[in-house]
Design a protein around this motif. Structure first.
Motif, PDB file in Angstrom:
ATOM      1  N   LEU A  59       0.866  -1.185   0.115  1.00 42.80           N
ATOM      2  CA  LEU A  59       0.160   0.146  -0.289  1.00 42.80           C
ATOM      3  C   LEU A  59       0.564   0.957   0.177  1.00 42.80           C
ATOM      4  N   GLN A  60       1.870   0.701   0.655  1.00 42.51           N
ATOM      5  CA  GLN A  60       3.115   2.232   0.499  1.00 42.51           C
ATOM      6  C   GLN A  60       3.832   2.476  -0.542  1.00 42.51           C
ATOM      7  N   ALA A  61       4.321   1.902  -1.258  1.00 43.30           N
ATOM      8  CA  ALA A  61       4.581   1.395  -2.505  1.00 43.30           C
ATOM      9  C   ALA A  61       3.974   2.535  -2.694  1.00 43.30           C
ATOM     10  N   VAL A  62       3.091   1.727  -3.956  1.00 40.40           N
ATOM     11  CA  VAL A  62       1.198   2.577  -4.355  1.00 40.40           C
ATOM     12  C   VAL A  62       1.791   3.588  -4.050  1.00 40.40           C
ATOM     13  N   LEU A  63       0.957   4.510  -2.490  1.00 45.07           N
ATOM     14  CA  LEU A  63       0.182   6.074  -2.457  1.00 45.07           C
ATOM     15  C   LEU A  63       1.744   7.156  -3.029  1.00 45.07           C
ATOM     16  N   GLY A  64       3.262   5.940  -2.028  1.00 41.74           N
ATOM     17  CA  GLY A  64       4.339   6.705  -2.571  1.00 41.74           C
ATOM     18  C   GLY A  64       5.511   6.839  -3.598  1.00 41.74           C
ATOM     19  N   SER A  65       4.689   6.147  -5.081  1.00 40.17           N
ATOM     20  CA  SER A  65       4.364   6.185  -6.560  1.00 40.17           C
ATOM     21  C   SER A  65       4.089   7.081  -6.994  1.00 40.17           C
ATOM     22  N   LEU A 127      -2.823   5.854  14.589  1.00 37.28           N
ATOM     23  CA  LEU A 127      -2.045   6.771  14.148  1.00 37.28           C
ATOM     24  C   LEU A 127      -1.045   6.662  13.410  1.00 37.28           C
ATOM     25  N   ILE A 128      -0.577   5.811  13.881  1.00 37.69           N
ATOM     26  CA  ILE A 128       0.579   5.482  12.785  1.00 37.69           C
ATOM     27  C   ILE A 128      -0.216   5.171  11.021  1.00 37.69           C
ATOM     28  N   LEU A 129      -1.188   4.835  11.361  1.00 40.97           N
ATOM     29  CA  LEU A 129      -1.518   4.113  10.167  1.00 40.97           C
ATOM     30  C   LEU A 129      -2.619   5.158   9.338  1.00 40.97           C
ATOM     31  N   ILE A 130      -2.796   6.577   9.530  1.00 39.23           N
ATOM     32  CA  ILE A 130      -3.064   7.561   9.172  1.00 39.23           C
ATOM     33  C   ILE A 130      -1.692   8.492   8.879  1.00 39.23           C
ATOM     34  N   LEU A 131      -1.318   8.761   9.679  1.00 39.11           N
ATOM     35  CA  LEU A 131       0.193   9.421   9.053  1.00 39.11           C
ATOM     36  C   LEU A 131       1.299   8.671   8.983  1.00 39.11           C
ATOM     37  N   PHE A 132       1.952   7.495   9.214  1.00 43.41           N
ATOM     38  CA  PHE A 132       2.794   7.351   8.283  1.00 43.41           C
ATOM     39  C   PHE A 132       2.663   6.433   7.704  1.00 43.41           C
ATOM     40  N   VAL A 133       1.457   5.539   7.348  1.00 47.04           N
ATOM     41  CA  VAL A 133       0.820   4.477   6.112  1.00 47.04           C
ATOM     42  C   VAL A 133       0.789   5.486   4.819  1.00 47.04           C
ATOM     43  N   ILE A 134      -0.352   6.491   5.096  1.00 50.48           N
ATOM     44  CA  ILE A 134      -1.062   6.822   4.803  1.00 50.48           C
ATOM     45  C   ILE A 134      -0.559   8.707   4.118  1.00 50.48           C
TER      46      ILE A 134
END
Length: 278
Positions: A59-65, A127-134
């Motif tokens: 998920l992070q790979a796609v959001l950060g792409s 909080l980690i899900l919203i901030l660091f993952v998304i």
């Protein structure tokens, strides 16, 4: 019997999803076709033994792409397993959940179920899900518009245990290059190990964003707990047996439940049932 079954399912699934023996022996990361497929639990892509991908990392790979804005596959994967199993994945299928269970079994200090301030600390994983993952992968980007996998890079102790350590130990060049970031990640891993010797599954309860995602599905997931009101005597034995101290007779499908089944075994009247559609 059920607890032993759960342990063997955890071991079998960890071996199945991290069974690339050549990579384990040589430190080479598997890049075959199954690496494009997510597995339900945390499963670091860079682990030498990993045969599948982690849904949080994907998920992070796609959001950060800078090429892609949304992943229908990863979102659909999380929706599927969340709606089917909820946090049963945490209790039965996650390799790092297994690691914490094994650490907790080691006789060390006086065991406790939750950390002080538990009812507030459980919000940390959201909080980690919203901030660091998304949010950070979407907004904190470099000059070419590429974001980082912030959770994987700066927090995830599962990745450090299953990928960072094996790679650093097997490759001299990585040992020489390991710096402040690796020391930081090792510090988080050691903290989680020490806490796991004392408290039951601290990472799952307070940090894991994947557990946060699956927990959101508990009110609607097909696999669920059910309480027969006519049989329940409100003795509290279910809460006493629960690793998270959930009052199961009131909240059988709490977001914090990992579906370990201990409450089902502890109920003296058989009022608690677990299964699909309960």
């Amino acid at each position: 019997m059920r607890e032993r079954l759960r342990l063997w399912v955890q071991i079998a699934f960890a071996a199945l999803t991290n069974g690339y023996l050549y990579g384990i022996l040589t430190g080479q990361i598997y890049t075959g076709p199954t690496k494009a497929v997510c597995v339900p639990g945390l499963n670091c892509y860079s682990c030498p033994g990993a045969l599948g991908a982690c849904p949080i990392g994907s998920l992070q790979a796609v959001l950060g792409s800078r090429k892609f804005g949304f992943s229908f596959y990863v979102t659909g994967f999380l929706l599927l397993f969340g709606s089917l199993l909820g946090r049963l994945v945490c209790g039965w299928l996650c390799p790092f959940g297994l690691a914490q269970d094994l650490f907790y079994r080691i006789p060390f200090l006086r065991k406790r179920k939750n950390l002080p301030g538990h009812r507030y600390l459980i919000w940390g994983k959201y909080l980690i899900l919203i901030l660091f993952v998304i949010l950070l992968p979407l907004t904190a980007v470099d000059m070419v518009g590429q974001g980082r996998p912030w959770f994987c890079q700066y927090i995830c102790p599962s990745g450090t245990l299953m990928a960072g350590l094996p790679l650093v130990l097997s490759q001299e060049s990585l040992r020489e290059a390991a710096g402040v970031l690796f020391a930081w990640k090792m510090g988080i891993l050691l903290l989680m190990i020490l806490l796991s010797l004392w408290v039951y599954r601290p990472f799952c309860k307070y940090i894991c964003p994947l557990g946060a995602v699956y927990g959101l599905f508990h009110p609607v997931s097909l696999y669920r707990l059910g309480v027969k009101e006519s049989a329940c005597i409100h003795c509290g034995k279910c809460q006493g047996s629960c690793p998270a101290e959930i009052p199961v007779w009131e909240q059988p499908n709490s977001r914090e439940c990992i579906r370990c089944g201990k409450c089902v075994r502890a109920c003296p009247t058989g009022a608690i049932e677990a299964g699909f559609g309960k």
